[in-house]
Design a protein around this motif. Sequence first.
Motif, PDB file in Angstrom:
ATOM      1  N   LEU A 280       1.002   9.877  -5.427  1.00 50.37           N
ATOM      2  CA  LEU A 280       1.378  11.249  -5.084  1.00 50.37           C
ATOM      3  C   LEU A 280       2.542  11.724  -5.953  1.00 50.37           C
TER       4      LEU A 280
ATOM      5  N   LEU B  47       0.834  -1.213   0.000  1.00 52.84           N
ATOM      6  CA  LEU B  47       0.000   0.000   0.000  1.00 52.84           C
ATOM      7  C   LEU B  47       0.867   1.261   0.000  1.00 52.84           C
ATOM      8  N   ILE B  48       1.941   1.232   0.786  1.00 48.97           N
ATOM      9  CA  ILE B  48       2.775   2.436   0.945  1.00 48.97           C
ATOM     10  C   ILE B  48       3.400   2.862  -0.395  1.00 48.97           C
TER      11      ILE B  48
ATOM     12  N   PHE C  89       2.904   6.129   8.386  1.00 48.97           N
ATOM     13  CA  PHE C  89       2.551   4.718   8.247  1.00 48.97           C
ATOM     14  C   PHE C  89       3.241   3.890   9.335  1.00 48.97           C
TER      15      PHE C  89
ATOM     16  N   GLY D 189      -5.247  10.034   4.133  1.00 50.47           N
ATOM     17  CA  GLY D 189      -6.219  10.019   5.231  1.00 50.47           C
ATOM     18  C   GLY D 189      -7.628   9.785   4.730  1.00 50.47           C
ATOM     19  N   VAL D 190      -8.580   9.903   5.634  1.00 49.88           N
ATOM     20  CA  VAL D 190      -9.992   9.770   5.269  1.00 49.88           C
ATOM     21  C   VAL D 190     -10.811  10.822   6.017  1.00 49.88           C
TER      22      VAL D 190
ATOM     23  N   HIS E 151       5.657  13.312   0.427  1.00 45.00           N
ATOM     24  CA  HIS E 151       5.246  14.327  -0.545  1.00 45.00           C
ATOM     25  C   HIS E 151       4.558  15.532   0.089  1.00 45.00           C
TER      26      HIS E 151
ATOM     27  N   CYS F 107       0.656   4.400  -2.659  1.00 44.71           N
ATOM     28  CA  CYS F 107       0.333   5.792  -2.293  1.00 44.71           C
ATOM     29  C   CYS F 107       1.428   6.736  -2.781  1.00 44.71           C
ATOM     30  N   ASP F 108       2.690   6.326  -2.588  1.00 42.89           N
ATOM     31  CA  ASP F 108       3.819   7.143  -3.045  1.00 42.89           C
ATOM     32  C   ASP F 108       3.784   7.360  -4.546  1.00 42.89           C
TER      33      ASP F 108
ATOM     34  N   LEU G  84      -1.394  14.208   3.494  1.00 35.87           N
ATOM     35  CA  LEU G  84      -1.778  13.804   2.135  1.00 35.87           C
ATOM     36  C   LEU G  84      -2.447  12.434   2.083  1.00 35.87           C
TER      37      LEU G  84
ATOM     38  N   GLY H 205      -8.721   5.600  -2.118  1.00 36.84           N
ATOM     39  CA  GLY H 205      -9.636   6.089  -1.082  1.00 36.84           C
ATOM     40  C   GLY H 205      -8.959   6.927  -0.016  1.00 36.84           C
ATOM     41  N   ILE H 206      -7.648   6.772   0.148  1.00 39.13           N
ATOM     42  CA  ILE H 206      -6.960   7.507   1.227  1.00 39.13           C
ATOM     43  C   ILE H 206      -6.011   8.591   0.731  1.00 39.13           C
ATOM     44  N   VAL H 207      -5.573   8.535  -0.530  1.00 41.24           N
ATOM     45  CA  VAL H 207      -4.707   9.605  -1.023  1.00 41.24           C
ATOM     46  C   VAL H 207      -5.548  10.868  -1.175  1.00 41.24           C
ATOM     47  N   ARG H 208      -5.100  11.966  -0.568  1.00 38.49           N
ATOM     48  CA  ARG H 208      -5.850  13.236  -0.521  1.00 38.49           C
ATOM     49  C   ARG H 208      -7.275  13.021  -0.007  1.00 38.49           C
ATOM     50  N   ARG H 209      -7.434  12.103   0.947  1.00 40.78           N
ATOM     51  CA  ARG H 209      -8.743  11.742   1.528  1.00 40.78           C
ATOM     52  C   ARG H 209      -9.769  11.376   0.453  1.00 40.78           C
ATOM     53  N   GLY H 210      -9.309  10.704  -0.600  1.00 45.94           N
ATOM     54  CA  GLY H 210     -10.244  10.234  -1.624  1.00 45.94           C
ATOM     55  C   GLY H 210      -9.933  10.796  -2.996  1.00 45.94           C
TER      56      GLY H 210
ATOM     57  N   GLU I 221      -4.182  14.666  -9.009  1.00 47.68           N
ATOM     58  CA  GLU I 221      -4.971  15.601  -8.208  1.00 47.68           C
ATOM     59  C   GLU I 221      -6.467  15.357  -8.381  1.00 47.68           C
ATOM     60  N   ARG I 222      -7.248  16.302  -7.857  1.00 45.72           N
ATOM     61  CA  ARG I 222      -8.693  16.140  -7.731  1.00 45.72           C
ATOM     62  C   ARG I 222      -9.410  15.616  -8.978  1.00 45.72           C
TER      63      ARG I 222
ATOM     64  N   PHE J 179      -8.233   0.986  -2.226  1.00 51.43           N
ATOM     65  CA  PHE J 179      -7.932   1.488  -0.883  1.00 51.43           C
ATOM     66  C   PHE J 179      -6.977   2.677  -0.969  1.00 51.43           C
TER      67      PHE J 179
END
Lengths: 375, 375
Positions: free
Chosen positions: A97, A89-90, B86, B163-164, B157, A93-94, B161, A124-129, A102-103, A121
């Motif tokens: 990012l 997962l880590i 993490f 979270g939920v 980064h 996410c990296d 950045l 769902g968690i990068v930038r809170r979704g 972005e959005r 997952f």
Amino acid sequence: MSQMIPAERSVRVNLGDRSYDILIGPGLIAEAGREIAARLKGRRVAVITDENVAPRYLETLMASLAQSGIEAVSLVLPAGEKTKSFDCLIPVCDAILGARIERNDAVIALGGGVIGDLTGFAAGIVRRGSRFIQIPTSLLAQVDSSVGGKTGINSPHGKNLIGVFHQPDLVLADTGVLDTLSQREFRAGYAEVAKYGLIDKPEFFHWLEQNWQAVFAGGGARIEAIAVSCQAKADVVAADERENGLRALLNLGHTFGHALEAATEYDSHRLVHGEGVAVGMVLAYEFSARMNLASPDDARRVEAHLRAVGLPTRMADIPGMLPPAERLMEAIAQDKKVKGGKLTFILTRGIGHSFVADDVPASEVLSFLKEKHPQ
Amino acid sequence: MSQMIPAERSVRVNLGDRSYDILIGPGLIAEAGREIAARLKGRRVAVITDENVAPRYLETLMASLAQSGIEAVSLVLPAGEKTKSFDCLIPVCDAILGARIERNDAVIALGGGVIGDLTGFAAGIVRRGSRFIQIPTSLLAQVDSSVGGKTGINSPHGKNLIGVFHQPDLVLADTGVLDTLSQREFRAGYAEVAKYGLIDKPEFFHWLEQNWQAVFAGGGARIEAIAVSCQAKADVVAADERENGLRALLNLGHTFGHALEAATEYDSHRLVHGEGVAVGMVLAYEFSARMNLASPDDARRVEAHLRAVGLPTRMADIPGMLPPAERLMEAIAQDKKVKGGKLTFILTRGIGHSFVADDVPASEVLSFLKEKHPQ
């Protein structure tokens, strides 16, 4: 049902402002750029896939994205259940990012259930979704895990215990890729297709009994079976997104199935998820008959069909030794909390008439397991 | 406003079936067991805290829980911003699952913003969302980070950045614990209190100008200031839970503030978050004056008040060298995406009349920073 089968189908998952389309048909990976560009405001994506899928489809997908002016980076992970972990997962996410998603941009999962669950997952968690697109490449992922927004990873304490509900923005189910699946993998996914009939679509189960060979062969019948399955799941998810009630019906066969998966230590040489569900559904029908809820004929009909397609249907079909009934019962009790000696189970009153029973005596389940699996 | 000040206040955050109470008053940690038992169906909790907070309050909390028949386990993490990673999230998830926290049980964060953000994130992902209780022990956490459901950890980064959005089920703001904060830490939290006045509550800002010494001294005025702040944040969150628009107002002073935090490399000896916000709010008011949106008198009034309470208000107040204006501008551009040379900024037309401006010329911001921070 089999009269009008178009070359491509689309199913809408109705979740208010989070509604999305599932497109089903051959060649969709090659058309992904066009479909995504038509729906996405942004022009950047990060594609997450695995070592099995990448050599087959990553180049086609990246070319299609580039052709539609979408800038893409990709990350290829090891294949297999171990990938559903914080360790993978880590870096995902990296990578997202690092690609400055972005959005209005998106994260794409290209692969089976493991890649879909992990990538969803992360999205769902990068930038809170972040926006998320599923391109499922197994039958199991196309008819089940890619639809409905359940994402997550495994924990040392159990499977899928860490995750979020995060709905995709688009699902592209390329039915062409299923031709490259092994028979065993296709059959395992088929168990979930049959499940939708057994939950509440008796006429669909009847259609499968008549047409399963055409579904396995590919073409229109396969697209039809996938579309009906996705629609069935979409309907349940729209009614109960976060599994407060009705959505539990999707677990038909899964309580017994999970216990068997645990009993075989998640060794895919012995049992894969869909096979566990196949045996579990037969057990659920047999247990319902034993509780005088359904006719034994229904259990026999379910078993006959699953056996015809080549799925295991009895505990004795699973290679190697299984632990005694008491140990299977412990695994069930861990999966489903026992309250005052009672369990919640998906039982049935017949083909396509399943229901959530929340007062099943644990002692009855144990007696049943001892009968089915004498030491 | 100062006429009727009760010993305890309660603020309701209205979010439909996810609504919750914030209780504000002295001694709430000692009463936590009773408040939680009255609201929670389950009887198990996992308490996450840090090495600074544990020696002061963990025993009181555990005793209170035990007295109300709640079984609790606790995990004490290192204190500091590095804990939002993490590396700490994984053991927190393990601790929650190891404690067999289930659907009706809860996870409790006992600490400041770091513990609240990390623990809330863990609660948000264990079993795809577990019940969560905030017991914030800093002023900043009581008036800002514990309310509104933003949770997360930092990434290489950038901050926050990953979270939920995960709303707590209850917030217990024990105002008694604030007596043990350093003056510097209390002041940093006070910057966020003043911010609510400056956003859209001119009469609250006026009240703070008159009563800030009483707020710092403790007692009813402090409870009142915290309650007004929580209510202000609750109103914004209820109107825009996922920051699609209005919620951006809460970032007043934060764009400049974040750039200064980055410029001082998040070295808390030089600048803590609330201090960055204080300097940032003065800059936002001065920049608004420069853009002819507000009177320079308003900027002077904001600065005079923040300086009176002992907060830094100018870049020159920050110890050590700051990088040149161009570098600060780069940090701003990274925080807020620049579109066609334009930035989104929270600006103001006067005390309590802030608004979201989405067309601020980056060139104007740079000229302003050069004026304020000549090399």
